[in-house]
Design a protein around this motif. Sequence first.
Motif, PDB file in Angstrom:
ATOM      1  N   GLY A 161       0.876  -1.019   0.067  1.00  0.00           N
ATOM      2  CA  GLY A 161      -0.023  -0.023  -0.072  1.00  0.00           C
ATOM      3  C   GLY A 161       0.864   1.137  -0.116  1.00  0.00           C
ATOM      4  O   GLY A 161       1.967   1.169   0.221  1.00  0.00           O
ATOM      5  N   THR A 162       0.188   2.344  -0.124  1.00  0.00           N
ATOM      6  CA  THR A 162       1.023   3.767  -0.273  1.00  0.00           C
ATOM      7  C   THR A 162       0.525   4.306   1.082  1.00  0.00           C
ATOM      8  O   THR A 162       1.350   4.897   1.725  1.00  0.00           O
ATOM      9  N   LEU A 163      -0.772   4.482   1.521  1.00  0.00           N
ATOM     10  CA  LEU A 163      -1.364   5.232   2.386  1.00  0.00           C
ATOM     11  C   LEU A 163      -2.091   4.214   3.375  1.00  0.00           C
ATOM     12  O   LEU A 163      -2.891   3.703   3.069  1.00  0.00           O
ATOM     13  N   TYR A 164      -1.267   4.094   4.626  1.00  0.00           N
ATOM     14  CA  TYR A 164      -2.086   3.437   5.861  1.00  0.00           C
ATOM     15  C   TYR A 164      -2.636   4.363   6.717  1.00  0.00           C
ATOM     16  O   TYR A 164      -2.219   4.898   7.623  1.00  0.00           O
ATOM     17  N   ASP A 165      -4.114   4.215   6.623  1.00  0.00           N
ATOM     18  CA  ASP A 165      -4.684   5.131   7.472  1.00  0.00           C
ATOM     19  C   ASP A 165      -4.812   4.778   8.810  1.00  0.00           C
ATOM     20  O   ASP A 165      -5.464   3.648   8.900  1.00  0.00           O
ATOM     21  N   HIS A 166      -4.624   5.487   9.928  1.00  0.00           N
ATOM     22  CA  HIS A 166      -4.945   4.992  11.149  1.00  0.00           C
ATOM     23  C   HIS A 166      -4.314   3.610  11.620  1.00  0.00           C
ATOM     24  O   HIS A 166      -5.181   2.948  12.107  1.00  0.00           O
ATOM     25  N   PRO A 167      -3.219   3.427  11.517  1.00  0.00           N
ATOM     26  CA  PRO A 167      -2.482   2.147  11.849  1.00  0.00           C
ATOM     27  C   PRO A 167      -2.544   2.087  13.327  1.00  0.00           C
ATOM     28  O   PRO A 167      -2.640   3.486  14.174  1.00  0.00           O
ATOM     29  N   MET A 168      -2.601   0.937  13.961  1.00  0.00           N
ATOM     30  CA  MET A 168      -2.352   0.746  15.454  1.00  0.00           C
ATOM     31  C   MET A 168      -0.962   0.140  15.785  1.00  0.00           C
ATOM     32  O   MET A 168      -0.868  -0.942  15.374  1.00  0.00           O
ATOM     33  N   LEU A 169       0.026   1.028  16.462  1.00  0.00           N
ATOM     34  CA  LEU A 169       1.181   0.187  16.866  1.00  0.00           C
ATOM     35  C   LEU A 169       1.168  -0.093  18.150  1.00  0.00           C
ATOM     36  O   LEU A 169       0.297   0.548  18.981  1.00  0.00           O
ATOM     37  N   ARG A 170       2.391  -0.608  18.899  1.00  0.00           N
ATOM     38  CA  ARG A 170       2.189  -1.342  20.310  1.00  0.00           C
ATOM     39  C   ARG A 170       3.662  -0.750  20.594  1.00  0.00           C
ATOM     40  O   ARG A 170       4.807  -1.318  19.967  1.00  0.00           O
ATOM     41  N   LEU A 171       4.058  -0.437  21.808  1.00  0.00           N
ATOM     42  CA  LEU A 171       5.343  -0.285  22.594  1.00  0.00           C
ATOM     43  C   LEU A 171       5.239  -1.054  23.947  1.00  0.00           C
ATOM     44  O   LEU A 171       4.213  -0.432  24.705  1.00  0.00           O
ATOM     45  N   ASN A 172       6.180  -1.422  24.358  1.00  0.00           N
ATOM     46  CA  ASN A 172       6.141  -1.951  25.715  1.00  0.00           C
ATOM     47  C   ASN A 172       7.109  -0.726  26.641  1.00  0.00           C
ATOM     48  O   ASN A 172       8.026  -0.618  26.496  1.00  0.00           O
ATOM     49  N   VAL A 173       6.238  -0.085  27.347  1.00  0.00           N
ATOM     50  CA  VAL A 173       6.831   0.717  28.332  1.00  0.00           C
ATOM     51  C   VAL A 173       6.856   0.456  29.596  1.00  0.00           C
ATOM     52  O   VAL A 173       5.662   0.302  30.377  1.00  0.00           O
TER      53      VAL A 173
END
Lengths: 297, 501, 376
Positions: free
Chosen positions: C136-148
């Motif tokens: 794809g070219t535009l990924y709209d509102h992806p959801m990422l995750r980070l361990n903090v």
Amino acid sequence: MQNNEETLDELENRLAQLRRALRLAMVERDAARVAQLRQQLHRAESLWEDKAAAEQPVSAADASDASAPAPVSPDAPVSEPALAALLPTREQVHQTLSLLEVPAAPKLITAVHEAFFPGELPASRLASLRRDEERSYRSAPNARPYYLCPALTADRLAPARALLTVSTWPLERRIMGAHSPRVDFLTTATKIASALISYSQLGPRWTPDAQTRAERLLRSFAVSIPGALGPPTLAGHVPALDPDQVGDAAKAELSVHLEVDRRQRSEAATWARDRLSEAERLFGNRLASVRNSASAD
Amino acid sequence: MSSLAALARLHATRQGRAERLRQVRHHHLVDEPLVLVILTMAGEAAAPLACMVGTGRRQSTLLTVTQPRNRDQRRAFYAQLAAVILPHIRRRENTLQQLPARPGKPPRQRCADAPQIIVANHATVDYLSLVGRSIRFQGPPNTTETDPSIALLGRWLTFFAERAEYPGSSMLLPLTAQLAAHWATGQSILEDESLSKLLAWIEPPAGLTGVQAALRSENPVLFPPAGPATDPTFDAVELEPRMITHQQALASGDHLTAARTATELQDALASQLRPTWNQVWDGLALLRAIPQAARSVRRWEDDRDHFTSHSLHITRGGAPQPVHDQAVDAARRLARLERAIHMFEDEQALDDPFVLAERRTVGTAFAGVVVAREPDRQVTSAKGRRILRPRFTIRTEDPPPIARDQDLVDPERPRTIVRVREVLPEQQDMHLITVEVTAGMGSVSRPAADAVPELDELVCYTAWPSQWGAAEFPSREQTPWTHTGPSAPQTFTDLSEAEQT
Amino acid sequence: MNTTTTRLNALRGGQPPVNHNARTLVGLSVNPGCARRALLDACGADKGTVARQAGHPWQFGQSRFALARGNAFEQQVKEYGGARLLALLRESLDLPVEQVAYIPLKSVGDSTGREQRYRQTCRALVGAARGGPDPGTLYDHPMLRLNVGGNDVYLEPDLIAFKIGDRFYIVEIKSFPVIDRQANGAQVAAATRQASIYVIALQDLFATNGLDPELVATSVFLVTPKDFGNTPIATLVDARKQISMLNRQLARMDRIDILLDLLPSGLTFDLAVDTTGVPTRPAANLAADLRRIPARYRPECMAHCELAGLCRDEARQNASLDVYGQGVVDIFGGVDTTHTALALAEGRQPSDDQAGVARTLRHAERLRAALAEGAA
């Protein structure tokens, strides 16, 4: 303290106090009190509405509510105004979608309707449309010549957010692949451009206001299409709008994407015809099964 | 900040109210300043909600907008504001006088009076600069954006905002900066940016200490912010619901409701403006009570010169201030500002013992007693002539002076200029500073009697204000338009440095 | 790790943890030296509620108008499959005309569950990075995750663009204006820090899936309205500095047990919520526990931290010079309180290390006294 003997003035004072108290509670971050005061304020406002209405029974505009026929737009053409305005919402939407021939969001439907058709079609009236249509279909399938249905996502055949289509369209057209937003955007531009050209030959039946709106709409598309607008003239002056040029530019870019988009859409359509019931094909697959990518987890 | 100003903050805390930091007021105040309090809609670049403007506490005009996002309403607002501000400016333009020629200077014109705008804070100055930028260019002919009064207002607002950056100018004054310059509070500089918190420290209500009063005035419901930003709870509770009702009433042709909500909106906005309006006049009264510094008269003349030349520039059909600040112009402007800062600081020290004392804590001035003197000292000049160069030595407890090649002056004997020749540490915390008189000493045959102070006399030396000998830059109005540009507030980041796309 | 989590949970008490988001993570880096804030954030305490219950509510927030404007602008930039954005990327980066694919990730079917969306995002982005058939070219509102600090934080960038020069770009859409190519410095900095958090989370996603984190560009696209209108413009901003600063701060959160070790036992931010959901813990008692953790108050906290009112009050009660800001602290370096400073100014015998500052103070006080005399 909320007795019915309260005069309008007293009630207004109380409203002012409630608003102040509400703001103070917000500043204090007192969530419980904020909720409580919001309720009280809401009740007092309703009370005020009732009292004010009682004191001024002649308030004419109160008669119009959402379910009543739309008021006649002052911009509507002189001929057949009443008939046009009385068109039910679903027919207004159908009329508009038939001009566009691609899935469209309420905002676009409203804008196109405003530019090319008489009568008003506020976006707020489109909110419940999808649900009403589905309910109507399920209670008596195929009783109507067409239904307004959601577009379907290519990956899950689930209802796509906000996009409306017509049930009589080929399934391919109602499915949204990854390239479909661009293809539909460019198609929309060509449709608006040709509508603008043919409507401008209508003469006085198409009001100057509506024409201005149509041109503004087309321009908002043209700025995102390469070669659709002429070069800027003088500093600060916007480039001229030529509907033929916009249409040609949109078609030129369309030719780049059509093939890959058609492939994606028809694959999904085939899959849908194999697996989904008619109702699911019309209103979308609600089971969250993922096509093609079940192995990814 | 000087250690004296810092110490004053500690004393302010202990005594429970602000402490004076200046003996005189260094900015001119006109008899009839134009006070302007303005509110803007959050989230928009420049969409005014309302303003209160006028020349007296009880002579205010209230302007409001029911839908600031609407262009036409915005322009109507600016047209109304122009109808208040432009005649005020015009009356000052009409005071144009012919000044006779002076040695080295041709005859020229200057307005006897100039307009002065007082606003609550720095944020309002920045905002007026933005508004000026947004309206000073006229739109294409025969459109709704052609109203010449709006463009003219924009040009004047731009002019005022640019002058406000110039140290010592009094044309557009943010009141918080003025008050914070004259009083030390017991709070931080950040908190001094709030007009109500500053006033709380300067004149706490009976029974409250400054810190208590300031704490109380932090509540935005009781003390509406001075603008241009509004309190978010005001937006949520008072403004937004009424704006929505108003819009809906207009759309459905319900004129009664539309009129009622318009009045309610106006009242709500006035309720946010009025407390600040009164505070600005309170603050102005506090400033007026301070006697004016002698040298502020000359600085106000400077303001009037700039006002006059901008007025003439407009009358002669000159172009509005352009948008881009070219590099050359930016550098010149910086140099000009730098000189103006030094000049202003040097002048203040001569007018105000408080400023002089502050300078003594940082080594840009020193005071002490004369412990040795050579009033008849002579040297041979480069041309071989015997000339008078008296010297004397001062014992000081102040930090020793930092700059050496600078002309210094004692405010009590302004005709004599000296330069530092030698600094010797003496006992603990003491220095012996030997200075040489370089001007005002007379000649060998006719020495000036009072050029050298007597032994044990108390003296104090600070920088002699000068233009540093630099050539006068042409004023902005005399500079070709290709070399001028608006000044951006310093808090702004230049994005053209990044890869502009 | 487990014991750390247990201790953090005990510290937070009975209330459910507050979810971190990009804004709160960015907040961590504003005052990195403050142990009080670090611990409250690490354990997921609701700082706003805690401060209020301790008797010092602190309010800062955005106006609804600003939020509405932000949403409207984002929608405008993204509508019709990101048509405006494509135009900007084509103009500025010569994005090939074929690259138009638009992949909405705001929901998975009807579901907007974060974990489900995160998986969907992983599938889409990892597939694209591995050279899948149709990136794809535009990924709209992806959801990422980070361990903090042992907890998963879900992060939702406005948009990710791929592939531009074989890299993934974070696109941040903000509605503050860029006027004559200049924007408010604080707003640009905040937007860049926020986008940097997304860069870190996306790098993490690729690393977890055995891909090179270098696939993520360390410059971010800032899309903002031009001048006073709604026309979007894009600016590429170098975020390397912010990324490394935030990385340091996140690493510090992972070593939170060092701070935990210093805490007296029994200390908790529990609000003693009763059965009706009302906190009942006495203000003085809660404030006392808060004060047992050292804070680093500075006036700048007022714009960033819900605890600012409490910490400022504490600093005032301790007569700390911190209430005046860094300027005053620097001038009187070596002296901590107003009392000491005034005592030294008025002649108290300084200790050896106070000799220098005492000289400054006495000198200033002498000048002040002379002025008072002159003015009287």
